[in-house]
Write an enzyme that holds these catalytic residues in place. Structure first.
Site, PDB file in Angstrom:
ATOM      1  N   HIS A 463       0.833  -1.205   0.000  1.00 29.88           N
ATOM      2  CA  HIS A 463       0.000   0.000   0.000  1.00 29.88           C
ATOM      3  C   HIS A 463       0.873   1.263   0.000  1.00 29.88           C
ATOM      4  CE1 HIS A 463      -3.669   2.342   1.212  1.00 29.88           C
ATOM      5  NE2 HIS A 463      -2.740   3.151   1.687  1.00 29.88           N
ATOM      6  N   GLU A 464       1.794   1.338   0.967  1.00 34.72           N
ATOM      7  CA  GLU A 464       2.644   2.536   1.062  1.00 34.72           C
ATOM      8  C   GLU A 464       3.550   2.656  -0.160  1.00 34.72           C
ATOM      9  OE1 GLU A 464       1.775   4.700   3.034  1.00 34.72           O
ATOM     10  OE2 GLU A 464       0.522   3.429   4.312  1.00 34.72           O
ATOM     11  N   HIS A 467       1.749   4.395  -2.919  1.00 38.71           N
ATOM     12  CA  HIS A 467       1.845   5.856  -2.772  1.00 38.71           C
ATOM     13  C   HIS A 467       3.219   6.342  -3.262  1.00 38.71           C
ATOM     14  CE1 HIS A 467      -1.841   6.776  -0.717  1.00 38.71           C
ATOM     15  NE2 HIS A 467      -1.573   6.077   0.365  1.00 38.71           N
ATOM     16  N   HIS A 470       3.509   6.676  -6.906  1.00 38.36           N
ATOM     17  CA  HIS A 470       2.802   7.881  -7.345  1.00 38.36           C
ATOM     18  C   HIS A 470       3.742   9.088  -7.239  1.00 38.36           C
ATOM     19  CE1 HIS A 470      -1.496   9.877  -7.179  1.00 38.36           C
ATOM     20  NE2 HIS A 470      -0.874  10.109  -8.310  1.00 38.36           N
TER      21      HIS A 470
END
Length: 671
Positions: A463-464, A467, A470
């Site tokens: 998940h991290e 990010h 991105h």
């Protein structure tokens, strides 16, 4: 010489002393003010270049210094840093107000904005112009002088209150420990959990075992400890963080924050804080968020009630428990899950050695987006646990610096997050590449075992890292539109979509290898992981929705009549409640996402983004999870574009259609 005021590429952590921060920030604010004055005093008529672009490039030094400081205040803080934070936060909020309330500057910005239709702008330039104008208008530029003064006072108070809120939660987390000396009390706990607790005790110079409220200690204790009284003790301690009769109580702070936010919104002409916040989100209005949440609630609640009833019956049959309490949920869920799927989280952990998972996520990023990660040891770091990487593409172009910080320690807040030390932008024809960091709290290696992750921790890492991608793949001209600078209910799409790879055989085979034998995770486990993915999804959905609705209740109405945080919270939870209330517990007083982080009126975005991520991943599944064409479309239309266009425009360009909730409901087993 102050190392923060020298020119530096990567953050010079080892050279910085706490005494450097205040003078550096003071100086950087002065420098940024001079940059603003140059724009304001420019005798030429305002243009897109001499005003809009010039303004976007101001304050770089200040942003870099304050990002170093506040990132450390979250990941490696101490009393002195917290004290400095209390002093400099009002300076920064005052400086931000100096910009947005600068009448001459606003008139220049407004002049370019009003003339926007006559300018030949790209979509990105158009977005910058709009975002900048709204940044002024939405933050008081159109107010009269008295109201501007009031706005400044509110903002200064809010910045101090949210800091104090976070400090209190951290102090309460650190203040509690469960010290056990009788081995019988450890019944049910896996060996690795006991070993970790022994190491904590040793570090505190104590005999036996110490359990804390840090997640790698707290979650396994609640999941596996057979001793119900001790589980209760831990759960109540966690639930009463900042809700006790001591110096760290956050009740008044919560009430002060919501009232100040409401007053601020009213001052700016908005009905509530939620109306103010949501105007700039995909959802646009509180009504949309309530409708979205309540529609999902209607679908999830029947499933949640069925699941809860089954869990209650199971606990009664197993241990004669008449009423399931909050400290029983994780324990009996884990047992039931193990029984239904014959899947033991502890059996999985040996296949998820931290280093292997890191290499796995790097390999997946390579197959999808052509990225290469090379660990480098010559970059300065703020703690010996931090790992640093050089990121390049398939043609060896430099893409980013990546920092990763994985283990809990005293000066680090709980949870996991991604942040940045340097944004991406194109300036003077040079594409300045970003420095991105992820911070997690995973079980530390012990004397006999490496850091072995639970499956939950594996999905957290992915998940991290989503990010981080991105941030790393950002490719925009202006830093204020770069990377994760997107509307809040869109920002979770890259992170949540990447979690899906954790459930796929093709991906798991890359990294899920036994840390001793190197054996790839057996297929039966992979199938069970997939089967069990929607286990208790009704209850999980209800839980997430309850947090989102609590957030909206705090912020989508006038809070001035609220006297009791606890009473208000109980009312907000009425429709989503499964477990009996615990008198000494309160969630709001430690709900850092909305009172310290940036999630106020935005917690719903996790669920909102789940609709997007399930829909997006369905596209990958259809074409193959490593399909280069789809991955490139995702990279070019979502990951690299930041906030340069409206989120729905970008999403539709990637997917060819608007997202439908069907994929999420199907994945969650709710239809």
């Amino acid at each position: 010489m102050n190392p923060l005021l020298n020119d530096f590429n990567t953050a010079p952590f080892s050279k910085i002393s706490n005494n450097d921060y205040k003078p550096a920030i003071h100086k950087a604010i002065e420098h940024a003010k001079n940059e603003i004055d140059e724009i304001v005093n420019n005798l030429e008529a305002p243009t897109f270049d001499n005003t809009t672009v010039a303004l976007d490039f101001t304050g770089e030094k200040l942003n870099r210094i304050s990002s170093i400081f506040f990132n450390l205040n979250s990941a490696e803080t101490n009393d002195e840093i917290q004290k400095i934070a209390q002093e400099i936060s009002p300076w920064l909020s005052e400086f931000r107000n100096d910009i947005t309330l600068n009448e001459k500057l606003f008139q220049r910005v407004k002049s370019v904005y009003d003339n926007g239709k006559n300018l030949d702008l790209t979509p990105e330039q158009q977005m910058l112009l709009e975002k900048q104008y709204k940044g002024f208008a939405r933050n008081g530029a159109n107010l009269n002088e008295n109201d501007k003064i009031q706005l400044r006072e509110i903002d200064a108070k809010l910045s101090k209150l949210s800091l104090k809120f976070g400090e209190n939660v951290l102090a309460e987390t650190n203040a509690f420990e469960l010290h056990l000396t009788d081995i019988k009390d450890l019944s049910g706990l896996p060996g690795s959990v006991k070993e970790a607790a022994k190491e904590v005790a040793k570090s505190k110079e104590k005999e036996g075992w110490v359990f804390t409220l840090d997640y790698p200690s707290y979650i396994p204790f609640l999941t596996y400890a057979d001793n119900r009284e001790l589980r209760k003790k831990m759960a109540i301690a966690a639930g009463k963080k900042a809700f006790q009769d001591n110096d760290f109580n956050n009740e008044q702070i919560v009430l002060d924050i919501v009232n100040l936010r409401h007053q601020r919104a009213n001052l700016l002409g908005y009905k509530t804080h939620s109306h103010f916040v949501l105007e700039e989100r995909m959802a646009e209005t509180p009504e949309t968020v309530f409708k979205f949440s309540n529609d999902l609630l209607a679908k999830a609640k029947p499933a949640a009630l069925r699941e809860f009833k089954k869990l209650e019956n199971y606990a009664k049959k197993l241990d004669g428990i008449d009423r399931l309490q909050k400290w029983d949920g994780a324990y009996y869920s884990e047992k039931l899950k193990k029984e239904i799927f014959d899947l033991d989280q502890e059996l999985l952990k040996p296949y998820f050695k931290l280093e292997n998972v890191i290499n796995g996520v790097f390999e997946i990023a390579n197959r999808l987006f052509d990225l290469n990660f090379e660990e480098i040891l010559n970059i300065d770091k703020y703690h010996k646990d931090v790992k640093t990487y050089n990121v390049t593409d398939s043609e060896n172009n430099f893409i980013a610096i990546f920092y990763a910080d994985f283990h809990p320690r005293k000066g680090k807040r709980n949870g996991a997050w991604m942040t940045s030390y340097k944004p991406q932008q194109i300036k003077n024809g040079i594409n300045e590449r970003p420095h991105v960091s992820i911070v997690c709290n995973f079980t530390k290696p012990t004397e006999t075992k490496p850091s072995l992750l639970t499956f939950n921790e594996v999905t957290t890492l992915f998940h991290e890292f989503g990010h981080a991608l991105h941030g790393m793949l950002a490719n925009t001209t202006y830093n204020s539109l770069s990377g994760t600078s997107v509307s809040w209910d869109f920002v979770e799409l890259p992170s949540q979509v990447l979690e899906n790879w954790c459930y796929e055989k093709e991906a798991l085979e890359i990294f899920a290898k036994h840390y001793k034998t190197g054996e790839v995770i057996p297929m039966k486990y992979v199938e069970k992981i997939k089967e069990s993915a929607s286990f208790h999804e009704g209850m999980q959905t209800l839980r997430q929705l309850s947090f989102g609705l609590l957030d909206m209740q705090w912020h989508a109405q006038n809070p001035s009549e609220i006297k009791s945080v606890k009473e208000f919270e109980n009312k907000a939870f009425a429709d989503t409640k499964l477990y009996p209330d615990v008198l000494e517990n309160c969630m709001s007083t430690a709900f850092s996402h909305i009172f310290q982080g940036g999630y106020s009126s935005g917690y719903y975005s996790y669920k909102w983004a789940e609709v997007l991520d399930a829909d997006a991943f369905e596209y990958f599944l259809k074409e193959g999870i490593f399909n280069k064409e789809i991955a490139t479309k995702f990279k070019e239309n979502i990951l690299s574009k930041g906030g340069t266009e409206k989120p729905m425009t970008l999403y539709k360009r990637f997917r060819g259609q608007e997202p439908k909730p069907d994929a999420l409901l199907k994945r969650a087993g709710l239809i």
